[in-house]
Motif scaffolding. Structure first.
Motif, mmCIF file in Angstrom:
data_model
loop_
_atom_site.group_PDB
_atom_site.id
_atom_site.type_symbol
_atom_site.label_atom_id
_atom_site.label_comp_id
_atom_site.label_asym_id
_atom_site.label_seq_id
_atom_site.Cartn_x
_atom_site.Cartn_y
_atom_site.Cartn_z
ATOM 1 N N ALA A 125 0.842 -1.242 -0.028
ATOM 2 C CA ALA A 125 0.040 0.027 -0.069
ATOM 3 C C ALA A 125 0.775 1.305 -0.034
ATOM 4 O O ALA A 125 0.571 2.224 -0.349
ATOM 5 C CB ALA A 125 -0.904 0.164 1.133
ATOM 6 N N ALA A 126 1.979 1.350 0.602
ATOM 7 C CA ALA A 126 2.975 2.236 0.694
ATOM 8 C C ALA A 126 3.444 2.762 -0.708
ATOM 9 O O ALA A 126 4.001 3.981 -0.728
ATOM 10 C CB ALA A 126 3.916 2.077 1.612
ATOM 11 N N ASP A 127 3.586 1.869 -1.684
ATOM 12 C CA ASP A 127 4.024 2.064 -2.861
ATOM 13 C C ASP A 127 3.231 2.955 -3.814
ATOM 14 O O ASP A 127 1.879 3.047 -3.524
ATOM 15 C CB ASP A 127 4.502 0.698 -3.763
ATOM 16 C CG ASP A 127 5.366 -0.238 -3.328
ATOM 17 O OD1 ASP A 127 6.206 0.119 -2.333
ATOM 18 O OD2 ASP A 127 5.304 -1.539 -3.441
ATOM 19 N N TRP A 128 3.938 3.651 -4.718
ATOM 20 C CA TRP A 128 2.918 4.342 -5.745
ATOM 21 C C TRP A 128 3.152 3.749 -7.184
ATOM 22 O O TRP A 128 4.120 3.289 -7.385
ATOM 23 C CB TRP A 128 3.676 5.759 -5.945
ATOM 24 C CG TRP A 128 2.824 6.708 -6.870
ATOM 25 C CD1 TRP A 128 1.708 7.543 -6.491
ATOM 26 C CD2 TRP A 128 2.851 6.716 -8.094
ATOM 27 N NE1 TRP A 128 0.932 8.242 -7.292
ATOM 28 C CE2 TRP A 128 1.519 7.816 -8.539
ATOM 29 C CE3 TRP A 128 3.483 6.301 -9.308
ATOM 30 C CZ2 TRP A 128 1.299 8.030 -9.817
ATOM 31 C CZ3 TRP A 128 3.318 6.706 -10.456
ATOM 32 C CH2 TRP A 128 2.324 7.560 -10.842
ATOM 33 N N VAL A 129 2.147 2.867 -7.456
ATOM 34 C CA VAL A 129 2.196 1.981 -8.568
ATOM 35 C C VAL A 129 1.430 2.723 -10.009
ATOM 36 O O VAL A 129 0.329 3.115 -9.865
ATOM 37 C CB VAL A 129 1.161 0.897 -7.960
ATOM 38 C CG1 VAL A 129 1.275 -0.113 -9.236
ATOM 39 C CG2 VAL A 129 2.046 0.366 -6.955
ATOM 40 N N ARG A 173 -7.049 -1.309 -5.589
ATOM 41 C CA ARG A 173 -6.661 0.111 -5.225
ATOM 42 C C ARG A 173 -5.328 0.348 -4.943
ATOM 43 O O ARG A 173 -4.753 1.450 -4.838
ATOM 44 C CB ARG A 173 -7.350 0.481 -3.895
ATOM 45 C CG ARG A 173 -6.945 -0.432 -2.798
ATOM 46 C CD ARG A 173 -7.808 -0.356 -1.896
ATOM 47 N NE ARG A 173 -7.443 -1.279 -0.447
ATOM 48 C CZ ARG A 173 -7.883 -2.347 -0.553
ATOM 49 N NH1 ARG A 173 -8.584 -2.882 -1.330
ATOM 50 N NH2 ARG A 173 -7.522 -3.190 0.529
ATOM 51 N N LEU A 174 -4.425 -0.730 -5.178
ATOM 52 C CA LEU A 174 -2.826 -0.545 -5.098
ATOM 53 C C LEU A 174 -2.475 0.037 -6.225
ATOM 54 O O LEU A 174 -1.482 0.579 -6.061
ATOM 55 C CB LEU A 174 -2.177 -2.159 -5.044
ATOM 56 C CG LEU A 174 -2.521 -2.630 -3.604
ATOM 57 C CD1 LEU A 174 -1.914 -4.356 -3.636
ATOM 58 C CD2 LEU A 174 -1.798 -2.001 -2.372
ATOM 59 N N VAL A 175 -3.336 -0.060 -7.356
ATOM 60 C CA VAL A 175 -2.803 0.729 -8.715
ATOM 61 C C VAL A 175 -3.221 2.304 -8.301
ATOM 62 O O VAL A 175 -4.362 2.732 -8.215
ATOM 63 C CB VAL A 175 -3.354 0.302 -9.712
ATOM 64 C CG1 VAL A 175 -2.855 1.158 -10.999
ATOM 65 C CG2 VAL A 175 -3.204 -1.280 -9.961
ATOM 66 N N ASP A 176 -2.118 3.181 -8.463
ATOM 67 C CA ASP A 176 -2.508 4.551 -8.124
ATOM 68 C C ASP A 176 -2.869 5.296 -9.351
ATOM 69 O O ASP A 176 -3.791 6.041 -9.582
ATOM 70 C CB ASP A 176 -1.180 5.378 -7.708
ATOM 71 C CG ASP A 176 -0.940 4.864 -6.352
ATOM 72 O OD1 ASP A 176 -1.412 5.294 -5.149
ATOM 73 O OD2 ASP A 176 -0.083 4.111 -5.935
ATOM 74 N N ARG A 177 -2.056 4.995 -10.714
ATOM 75 C CA ARG A 177 -2.628 5.405 -11.892
ATOM 76 C C ARG A 177 -2.235 4.397 -12.970
ATOM 77 O O ARG A 177 -1.515 3.553 -12.866
ATOM 78 C CB ARG A 177 -1.606 6.772 -12.154
ATOM 79 C CG ARG A 177 -1.744 7.240 -13.311
ATOM 80 C CD ARG A 177 -1.226 8.783 -13.646
ATOM 81 N NE ARG A 177 -1.735 9.476 -12.612
ATOM 82 C CZ ARG A 177 -0.878 10.435 -12.081
ATOM 83 N NH1 ARG A 177 0.453 10.672 -12.542
ATOM 84 N NH2 ARG A 177 -1.403 11.261 -11.270
ATOM 85 N N MET A 178 -3.357 4.345 -13.740
ATOM 86 C CA MET A 178 -3.232 3.506 -14.827
ATOM 87 C C MET A 178 -3.373 4.374 -16.210
ATOM 88 O O MET A 178 -4.456 5.146 -16.472
ATOM 89 C CB MET A 178 -4.407 2.550 -14.782
ATOM 90 C CG MET A 178 -4.444 1.686 -16.010
ATOM 91 S SD MET A 178 -5.606 0.061 -15.753
ATOM 92 C CE MET A 178 -7.113 1.049 -15.494
ATOM 93 N N GLY A 221 -10.257 4.321 -6.450
ATOM 94 C CA GLY A 221 -9.175 5.320 -6.392
ATOM 95 C C GLY A 221 -7.963 5.130 -7.342
ATOM 96 O O GLY A 221 -6.990 6.158 -7.179
ATOM 97 N N VAL A 222 -8.330 4.405 -8.561
ATOM 98 C CA VAL A 222 -7.188 4.530 -9.494
ATOM 99 C C VAL A 222 -7.364 5.848 -10.224
ATOM 100 O O VAL A 222 -8.554 5.715 -10.967
ATOM 101 C CB VAL A 222 -7.413 3.093 -10.198
ATOM 102 C CG1 VAL A 222 -6.437 3.144 -11.323
ATOM 103 C CG2 VAL A 222 -7.264 1.732 -9.196
ATOM 104 N N ASP A 223 -6.503 6.609 -10.600
ATOM 105 C CA ASP A 223 -6.553 7.538 -11.378
ATOM 106 C C ASP A 223 -6.122 7.015 -13.033
ATOM 107 O O ASP A 223 -5.186 6.479 -13.236
ATOM 108 C CB ASP A 223 -5.412 8.475 -10.948
ATOM 109 C CG ASP A 223 -5.391 9.807 -12.099
ATOM 110 O OD1 ASP A 223 -6.442 10.278 -12.540
ATOM 111 O OD2 ASP A 223 -4.237 10.268 -12.158
ATOM 112 N N ILE A 224 -7.227 7.230 -13.692
ATOM 113 C CA ILE A 224 -7.076 6.678 -15.231
ATOM 114 C C ILE A 224 -7.309 7.955 -16.081
ATOM 115 O O ILE A 224 -8.671 8.485 -16.245
ATOM 116 C CB ILE A 224 -8.272 5.720 -15.429
ATOM 117 C CG1 ILE A 224 -8.353 4.536 -14.616
ATOM 118 C CG2 ILE A 224 -8.011 5.214 -16.958
ATOM 119 C CD1 ILE A 224 -9.171 3.396 -14.666
#
Length: 112
Positions: free
Chosen positions: A37-41, A65-70, A100-103
């Protein structure tokens, strides 16, 4: 092969006589086994039509939700033979965004 980038490739459509085998990766397994969870993925999805099968599966992953941006490059002309309908695909994208995934909209990668 940069000299032949124009060849293109897809698991959905036959583009001609040049066949290239590439290793496949289970994206859900890759995320589950290699992130916390602390990673920026950031996930770049430019898979020549396979996104219509991958995204609905990713949306069902409990830790999506572990993916921050796709960065999602959509190949709408290759939306064929998918196990999911267009509506299921759109619902999956909406679900990922709610998680919470930014697409970013209308992403396109210029590779040539």
């Amino acid at each position: 092969d940069v000299a032949h980038n124009r060849w293109g490739s897809s698991m959905k459509v036959d583009h001609g006589v040049h066949k290239v085998e590439v290793p496949l990766v289970n994206v859900i397994q890759l995320i589950a086994e290699n992130t916390i969870a602390a990673d920026w993925v950031m996930l770049k999805v430019d898979v020549e039509g396979a996104e219509f099968d991958i995204i609905p599966c990713l949306a069902q992953f409990q830790n999506a939700r572990l993916v921050d941006r796709m960065y999602l490059e959509e190949h709408t002309w290759l939306n064929i033979n998918s196990a999911f309908t267009k509506q299921q695909y759109e619902d999956a994208k909406a679900s990922l965004k709610r998680a919470g995934v930014d697409i970013p909209e209308n992403y396109f990668s210029h590779t040539m």
